[in-house]
Design a protein around this motif. Sequence first.
Motif, mmCIF file in Angstrom:
data_model
loop_
_atom_site.group_PDB
_atom_site.id
_atom_site.type_symbol
_atom_site.label_atom_id
_atom_site.label_comp_id
_atom_site.label_asym_id
_atom_site.label_seq_id
_atom_site.Cartn_x
_atom_site.Cartn_y
_atom_site.Cartn_z
ATOM 1 N N UNK A 149 0.782 -1.241 0.000
ATOM 2 C CA UNK A 149 0.000 0.000 0.000
ATOM 3 C C UNK A 149 0.807 1.281 0.000
ATOM 4 N N UNK A 150 2.098 1.221 0.379
ATOM 5 C CA UNK A 150 2.884 2.456 0.473
ATOM 6 C C UNK A 150 4.070 2.474 -0.501
ATOM 7 N N UNK A 151 4.030 1.588 -1.489
ATOM 8 C CA UNK A 151 5.155 1.466 -2.420
ATOM 9 C C UNK A 151 5.438 2.764 -3.166
ATOM 10 N N UNK A 152 4.405 3.523 -3.484
ATOM 11 C CA UNK A 152 4.578 4.775 -4.223
ATOM 12 C C UNK A 152 4.000 5.963 -3.451
ATOM 13 N N UNK A 153 3.890 5.817 -2.144
ATOM 14 C CA UNK A 153 3.280 6.872 -1.337
ATOM 15 C C UNK A 153 4.200 8.083 -1.243
ATOM 16 N N UNK A 154 3.684 9.295 -1.407
ATOM 17 C CA UNK A 154 4.535 10.494 -1.328
ATOM 18 C C UNK A 154 5.116 10.727 0.065
ATOM 19 N N UNK A 155 4.568 10.082 1.096
ATOM 20 C CA UNK A 155 5.060 10.259 2.460
ATOM 21 C C UNK A 155 5.877 9.068 2.953
ATOM 22 N N UNK A 156 6.300 8.198 2.044
ATOM 23 C CA UNK A 156 6.977 6.977 2.456
ATOM 24 C C UNK A 156 8.305 7.233 3.152
ATOM 25 N N UNK A 157 8.942 8.358 2.897
ATOM 26 C CA UNK A 157 10.235 8.642 3.533
ATOM 27 C C UNK A 157 10.111 8.732 5.051
ATOM 28 N N UNK A 158 8.913 9.064 5.540
ATOM 29 C CA UNK A 158 8.705 9.195 6.984
ATOM 30 C C UNK A 158 8.171 7.913 7.620
ATOM 31 N N UNK A 159 8.043 6.866 6.818
ATOM 32 C CA UNK A 159 7.397 5.654 7.310
ATOM 33 C C UNK A 159 8.362 4.571 7.767
ATOM 34 N N UNK A 160 9.652 4.789 7.575
ATOM 35 C CA UNK A 160 10.616 3.761 7.947
ATOM 36 C C UNK A 160 10.360 2.474 7.187
ATOM 37 N N UNK A 161 10.463 1.333 7.890
ATOM 38 C CA UNK A 161 10.283 0.035 7.237
ATOM 39 C C UNK A 161 8.858 -0.168 6.737
ATOM 40 N N UNK A 162 7.897 0.594 7.272
ATOM 41 C CA UNK A 162 6.520 0.442 6.819
ATOM 42 C C UNK A 162 6.328 0.930 5.382
ATOM 43 N N UNK A 163 7.271 1.690 4.866
ATOM 44 C CA UNK A 163 7.197 2.073 3.455
ATOM 45 C C UNK A 163 7.218 0.832 2.569
ATOM 46 N N UNK A 164 7.862 -0.228 3.059
ATOM 47 C CA UNK A 164 7.929 -1.485 2.318
ATOM 48 C C UNK A 164 6.980 -2.546 2.849
ATOM 49 N N UNK A 165 5.946 -2.133 3.592
ATOM 50 C CA UNK A 165 4.985 -3.084 4.144
ATOM 51 C C UNK A 165 4.362 -3.945 3.047
ATOM 52 N N UNK A 166 4.301 -5.250 3.299
ATOM 53 C CA UNK A 166 3.645 -6.182 2.389
ATOM 54 C C UNK A 166 2.464 -6.813 3.118
#
Length: 202
Positions: A149-166
Amino acid sequence: MRPLRAMLLLVALTAATGAEAGRLAEVIFRPGAFAATGEVTRYAHRREGPEVRGLQLVPEGELLVTREASAEGPRLALVQRVDGRDQPVASFSAAGGDPVLLWFLENTVRSMATITEGSPFYIRNRMREALGAAGLAEAEGPVTAELRPFAEDPKRAAMGAFAGLVLRITVDPSAPVPIRALEADTTAAGGIYRETLTLEAP
């Protein structure tokens, strides 16, 4: 209970929007999707993650789904069992979609918001969008869909490992209990949060 209802509304809107809904949503949220004939359905539940305030780790727990009669018709009562203690979650009409995924996604939303200090409203909306766009391969028996869900999210830089949540959602469209297993996993992105829900019986 209120956040779970919010997730229910968001996913119901997704499932009702035919142009956006993938086959995954159609399987899980079709009317009467959870059609177990037994009184109680059990899922094994585990939650691993960092030691942070507000995050309840679950080394070994269960989610119980009990079919109950009511004046309005059959209902599905969800109860979380942790350390031998039962924690009622909510009750849903059995004529609606399967509530198990809603409970699991809301757990993921709360865990992510707690760990990252992010907005649960923002996270919940991204989950809803990912679910609405998810397709499901044609197969005999169980099949797994993977959502990022966050693979291309504009705020992923602030998400830590959750930017790569599967999110892995394993379903059997022809089974009376369609959801066979659920997983929220950050380990491939270097995180330690991982939550699983696994059907304990066929």
